[in-house]
Design a protein around this motif. Structure first.
Motif, PDB file in Angstrom:
ATOM      1  N   LEU A 199      35.432   9.398  35.431  1.00 49.97           N
ATOM      2  CA  LEU A 199      34.352  10.471  35.748  1.00 49.97           C
ATOM      3  C   LEU A 199      34.198  11.272  34.370  1.00 49.97           C
ATOM      4  O   LEU A 199      34.951  11.757  33.914  1.00 49.97           O
ATOM      5  CB  LEU A 199      34.274  11.158  37.013  1.00 49.97           C
ATOM      6  N   ASP A 201      32.965  14.350  34.175  1.00 52.43           N
ATOM      7  CA  ASP A 201      33.479  15.496  34.190  1.00 52.43           C
ATOM      8  C   ASP A 201      35.172  15.624  33.955  1.00 52.43           C
ATOM      9  O   ASP A 201      35.519  16.682  33.536  1.00 52.43           O
ATOM     10  CB  ASP A 201      33.213  16.169  35.339  1.00 52.43           C
ATOM     11  N   LEU A 202      35.868  14.537  34.233  1.00 54.65           N
ATOM     12  CA  LEU A 202      37.266  14.826  34.232  1.00 54.65           C
ATOM     13  C   LEU A 202      37.509  14.413  32.763  1.00 54.65           C
ATOM     14  O   LEU A 202      38.394  15.186  32.247  1.00 54.65           O
ATOM     15  CB  LEU A 202      37.859  13.348  34.709  1.00 54.65           C
ATOM     16  N   GLN A 205      36.927  17.520  31.123  1.00 55.56           N
ATOM     17  CA  GLN A 205      38.127  18.588  31.260  1.00 55.56           C
ATOM     18  C   GLN A 205      39.233  18.199  30.462  1.00 55.56           C
ATOM     19  O   GLN A 205      39.820  19.220  30.013  1.00 55.56           O
ATOM     20  CB  GLN A 205      38.525  18.275  32.946  1.00 55.56           C
TER      21      GLN A 205
END
Lengths: 485, 630
Positions: A199, A201-202, A205
């Motif tokens: 993903l 957004d991972l 991060q």
């Protein structure tokens, strides 16, 4: 689901498993009866018999690459007294039947009705490419498992974000890496596509965290394997000495690679459809791009490294992709109608690829499948195996001809090169065994263990022994005492 | 939002008339009372805008009666009934004494609603005096404290002794233990190699089972349906405040004045009508520093302070058992002092209880940390907690294995909790024990997707103290529930027993055994000795090797998966340092084992408020109060 319904469902799954297992076993035994066995499978079974019989020390088994097929087959060889002649086929059929069960479970989770999922499973299990892989032995089945897990995890990582999907992808990489050189090629080819399935957004991060969690099991098991080699042999790279199947005897040509490529593409209609049409489902589209791109890269890399098996076997990777994409696409209720036609298409495409494949192994398989008797893959090994049946106290560097052990059906009575008696004979140059098996120094692989200890044994024999088998590369001598009634 | 009652409106006007509050204060208090769903008086007291003594004196004047301090003029216990304590607490009304042949009722909220209650309960021939809310609550505690205190300690042991950890080892367990030790000693004396091989084999099988079990749990936990989370969310959206039940919140504290503002702020943020909250801050009677801090924060407006009389064992479960006597909610939850539950947690739990089968007696929420990135230990602790609450417990739930409850944020049905005689005060992980006991008694535990954030331990010494208590408690729990093995199998099933043995037993046993095997391995790796060859025959050697490589690899990998659900992937690389965390766990395990033998009921206190985040959290928590005070 209420109790009785749950019991009925469990009963249905068990029945499916038993039917699949029985079906695959019957098919493998029938092919065997026609004389079909893959060279690699025969070799592996021989090594497994030697390991289970104690002729190969366990340290040799656990330090050998690839570890997965030999460990699986050694387990089956341990059960050989119970399973009889079916022993070499049983683990292969078991892997195939459990894979069918896994496909069924994912299709059920996707919400496909009972009839539809049984039909889907049937279309997948009867795909000629899958049946070709089945006949290839345990390694292609391990690869089929690995590719299916990888593809299913890749699709779902973007869609569902469950830890199970990371586990699937990570475990698939380990399984593939441990299945053989071609499995390693699949792992390498899959790496770039991991970026598509994490993903965004991972990744934002933590890039390192995202990759570490997926690759850790592969790295750790790799280091663990080096460690095992180091503690048992003193050399962490000991397994590189003679990796089985590397390099393959005859690397695939461009035409064969092209056919394999066409095969995996034809086996991926749902992935292609998802890439082209599922624009509103970004997760599905990314997964589809990865699941489609990965096998294409595998074929390219396999061809470049000379590890690509025959076209049909290479294209059989598409079965896992087809099963994974079917379950994922079916989880979108409105997309369910496209699943069955796509699987039917893959069945036809699989048949076409099998018929287009002109490699020797596939030709033999096709002939056997059509009920024709076929010659053994290694005639001399078959003859040598036959010659050694019923004999005992055989001084034989069996690790140099494991297929002969497989043809013999047992490792009992063989005194291998790790046995004290073999080493004593080599050191004292005294031969007391009842049967001696030796390979010609002029053969492609040179002299075997016994031949190196007794350089004239192949040509001149030994006092008190007479020749009972004379093949192009191998000879068997029997003690005169043993020959007497 | 709830409108003010007639009584509240009248009270507001009266206080203005008396000059006890200003008009702007009344406006703001009215707004707060409406948004909190609390009474106007509670808000004014909570904000310290009125002095309680002046308020109650004025109230007495208004009703033409007198004000009495129940602490100075204690009620006559003859008129008080133990089974009515919850009603007295709820209505803030209780019988006081008899004067001139008439029963005198003391109340802190005179008005039509209470008059109705009084007439129903004691008839019309009664007199009335006014007293304060806390006079009533504390007078009740004084009257019943001795009995409640005794029952808080011995209720479970008296009614269900097999389930109580008061007896650490039963005679049967001592006999079995003695027989095992004797057999071991005889084996070592007469056949040392065979005995050592047997021990080694058992340990290797245990390790193998332990990590395989954990892997299966994680897989099952990962598959846990998200459907329920969606249903609960939808049910919460459709909830009306007036349909919500009274909810008791117990906050046991001991010498934790520093974190009190964080808790108060978090509780005030709960999305639940304050009028339906029964918040009890449970303090030890001698803990004057926390009591003073609570009074200074003006908590008595909406929170009730329960002072637990001193007695042994001085444990959290005993304090909770005591406070439970005064609880009046339909549901009850426990929070620790430094907890920050997600605001909608109570509503989610109510929705989950309503959708669950009747036998669900407890709902466990997830726990995690707000100071996860403070240092190495907080990161590893966060990974550990994420693994436990986000992956393992859902796995237990899915597989139908008893769930050992986590320390806080476990929500109970009050009647079930009382039926089970609540927590075992002799068990230092009373929550884990209660989870297993509930399952044995036919009740289930469910998980809800709501998190309570806590302060992760920042100091290794403090962490070891905390963990040693947990492991000691697991040992107590294991000993209690294995006293009757057949009963255990019958009540929780073979899979439940297997899960219990590996989850509770495995956690403590691996902590104890790890140093032994690490030492053997280190000695072998450094010296290359062949001394161990005899006790590692090939089968065991390969299993041990498998456990060492695959087992540890799998455990580290599972740790890496832990933060995935919360997308805290920056923690993943720290997972590779988990062996040191395991080493700390082993220190704690041995400390716990030693304490089990020497001080089984000693409550190893964890110091809270050490985190550098705590100061900022306290400042943040105090901010609204300061603004309001201005």
């Amino acid at each position: 689901m209420s109790g009785p319904l749950q019991s009925a469902a469990r009963g249905g799954v068990l029945a499916l498993f038993l039917v699949a297992l029985a079906g695959f076993m019957a098919l493998l035994l029938w092919l065997g009866a026609q004389g079909f066995r893959s060279t690699e499978a025969l070799d592996l079974w021989g090594r497994a018999l030697l390991a289970a019989g104690g002729q190969t020390p366990l340290r040799e088994v656990v330090t050998a690459y690839p570890p997965a097929p030999i460990l699986v087959m050694a387990g089956a060889a341990g059960l050989a007294p119970m399973l009889g002649a079916a022993a070499p086929w049983f683990p292969v059929a078991l892997l195939a039947a459990t894979l069918v069960l896994a496909w069924h479970a994912t299709l059920r989770d996707a919400g496909l009705g009972r009839g539809a999922r049984l039909l889907a499973v049937l279309l997948l299990a009867l795909n000629p490419l899958f049946l070709r892989a089945l006949a290839g032995g345990v390694e292609p089945m391990l690869l089929a498992w690995g590719v299916w897990m990888l593809a299913y995890g890749m699709f779902n990582m973007r869609l569902k974000s469950r830890v199970n999907d990371i586990i699937l992808v990570a475990a698939a990489l380990v399984l593939l890496g441990a299945s053989g050189p071609f499995g390693l090629v699949i792992v390498l080819a899959a790496l770039p596509f991991l970026a598509l399935i994490v993903l965004p957004d991972l990744l934002v991060q933590s890039v390192s965290g995202s990759y570490l969690v997926i690759l850790f099991p592969l790295l750790f098991s790799g280091l663990g394997f080096l460690f095992v080699n180091w503690i048992f042999t003193g050399d962490p790279l000991h397994f590189l000495v003679a990796p089985q199947g590397w390099p393959p005897a005859a690397p695939a040509g461009l035409r064969q690679a092209g056919l394999a490529l066409v095969g995996v593409v034809l086996m991926s209609p749902l992935s292609i459809w998802a890439v082209l049409r599922a624009r509103r489902l970004a997760g599905l589209q990314s997964g589809a791009v990865a699941a489609l791109g990965m096998p294409v890269a595998v074929i390219g890399l396999g061809w470049a490294t000379g590890t690509l098996p025959g076209p049909a076997l290479a294209a059989s990777l598409g079965c896992g992709l087809a099963a994974a994409s079917a379950a994922v696409v079916a989880s979108f209720r409105r997309l369910q109608p496209v699943v069955m036609p796509a699987l039917l298409f893959t069945l036809v495409a699989g048949a076409a690829i099998v018929f287009a494949d002109r490699s020797a192994a596939t030709l033999r398989w096709r002939a056997a499948a059509q009920g024709h008797k076929v010659a053994a893959p290694a005639p001399e090994m078959a003859a040598l195996g036959r010659a050694l049946r019923g004999k005992h106290d055989i001084l034989f560097s069996a690790a140099d001809a494991p297929a002969a052990v497989a043809e013999r059906g047992s490792a009992a009575g063989i005194v291998g090169q790790h046995a004290e008696a073999f080493q004593l004979a080599a050191q004292t140059h005294r031969l007391t065994a009842r049967v001696l098996v030796v390979r010609s120094a002029q053969s492609v692989r040179g002299a075997d263990g016994l031949g190196r200890a007794f350089p004239r044994l192949f040509t001149a024999g030994a006092p008190g022994y007479r020749l009972i088998y004379d093949g192009p590369d191998w000879r068997v001598y029997q003690s005169d005492l043993e020959a007497r009634p | 939002m709830r409108e003010l009652t007639a009584g509240d409106s009248w009270t507001g006007d009266h206080l203005i008339e008396q000059g006890l509050i200003t008009l702007p204060q009344l406006d703001e208090a009215t707004q707060l009372a409406e948004s909190w769903g609390a009474s106007l008086t509670d808000v004014l007291l909570a904000r310290s805008w009125i002095d309680p003594a002046s308020y109650y004196l004025s109230l007495a004047e208004r009703f033409g009666t007198r004000y009495v301090s129940l602490l100075k003029e204690a009620p006559n216990p003859e008129f008080l009934r133990e089974d009515e304590v919850a009603d007295y607490s709820r209505e803030l009304t209780m019988p006081w004494r008899k004067e001139n042949g008439r029963l005198v009722i003391a109340t802190a909220r005179p008005g039509p609603e209470v008059m109705f209650f009084i007439r129903q309960r004691w008839g019309a021939d009664v007199s009335l005096v006014v007293t304060s809310k806390f006079d009533i609550l504390w007078a009740l505690q004084n009257v019943f404290s001795a009995d409640y205190s005794r029952r808080a300690v011995f209720d479970l042991a008296e009614h269900d002794p097999e389930m109580s950890a008061q007896t650490v080892f039963t005679v049967g367990q001592l006999v079995v233990g003695w027989a095992l030790v004797t057999a071991l000693a005889l084996g070592l004396a007469f056949a040392p190699i065979v005995t050592l091989i047997a021990i080694n084999a058992v340990m290797s099988v245990f390790y193998l089972g332990n990590f395989l079990f954990k892997a299966v749990l994680i897989w099952a936990g990962g598959q846990a349906a998200q459907q329920r989370a969606r249903e609960v969310k939808a049910a919460v959206r459709g909830m009306r405040d007036e349909d919500l039940p009274i909810y008791t919140v117990l906050v046991p504290m001991f010498r934790e004045p520093d974190v009190l503002p964080i808790l108060v702020s978090a509780l005030r943020k709960l999305d639940y009508p304050t009028a339906r909250l029964d918040i009890k801050i449970v303090l030890e009677e001698g803990d004057t520093e926390t009591i003073d801090a609570a009074v200074a924060l003006g908590l008595e407006g909406i929170f009730e302070i329960i002072r637990v009389p001193p007695s042994q064992p001085q444990t959290k479960p005993k304090a909770c058992n005591y406070a439970l006597r005064f609880a009046r909610g339909e549901y009850l939850v426990i929070y620790d002092a430094e907890d920050k539950p997600e605001p909608d947690q109570l509503k989610k739990v109510v929705a989950a209880f309503r959708e669950a089968p009747d036998n669900i007696g407890c709902i466990q929420c997830r726990l995690n940390y707000y100071n996860r990135n403070e240092n190495w230990l907080t990161r590893l602790f966060t990974l550990d907690y994420s693994l436990w609450f986000d992956l393992m417990l859902p796995g237990l739930e899915r597989l139908g294995i008893p769930i050992p409850l986590g320390g806080t944020s476990n929500h109970f049905k009050m009647d079930v909790l009382r039926e089970l005689r609540a927590w075992d005060p002799f068990n230092v992980t009373e929550d884990a024990d209660l989870g297993i006991r509930m399952t044995q008694k036919g009740y289930g535990v469910r998980l809800v997707d709501s998190t309570t954030y806590e302060e992760a331990n920042v100091s290794q010494g403090n962490w070891i103290r905390q963990r040693s208590r947990w492991i000691k408690g697991y040992m107590q729990t294991f000993l209690v529930h294995t006293r009757r093995p057949i009963h255990l199998v019958r009540t929780i099933g073979p899979l439940g027993v297997l899960g219990f043995v590996f989850f509770i037993g495995g956690t403590m046993l691996s902590g104890l055994l790890n140093p032994v095997f690490w030492a053997l391995f280190a000695f072998w790796a450094v010296t290359g000795t062949t001394a161990f060859d005899q006790i590692f025959p090939p089968a065991i050697l390969y299993m041990a090797l498998f456990n060492l490589l695959i087992g540890n690899g799998v455990l580290i990998f599972l740790m890496m998966l832990a933060p995935f659900r919360r997308k805290w992937l920056e923690l993943v690389p720290y997972s590779v340092t988990v062996p040191w965390y395991w080493a700390l766990m082993s220190v704690a395990a041995w400390k716990g084992a030693w304490q089990l033998l020497t001080r089984p009921f000693y409550w190893e206190k964890t110091t809270h408020g050490l985190s550098k985040h705590t100061a900022s959290e306290v400042a943040k928590a105090l901010q609204p109060a300061r603004v309001a005070a201005r």
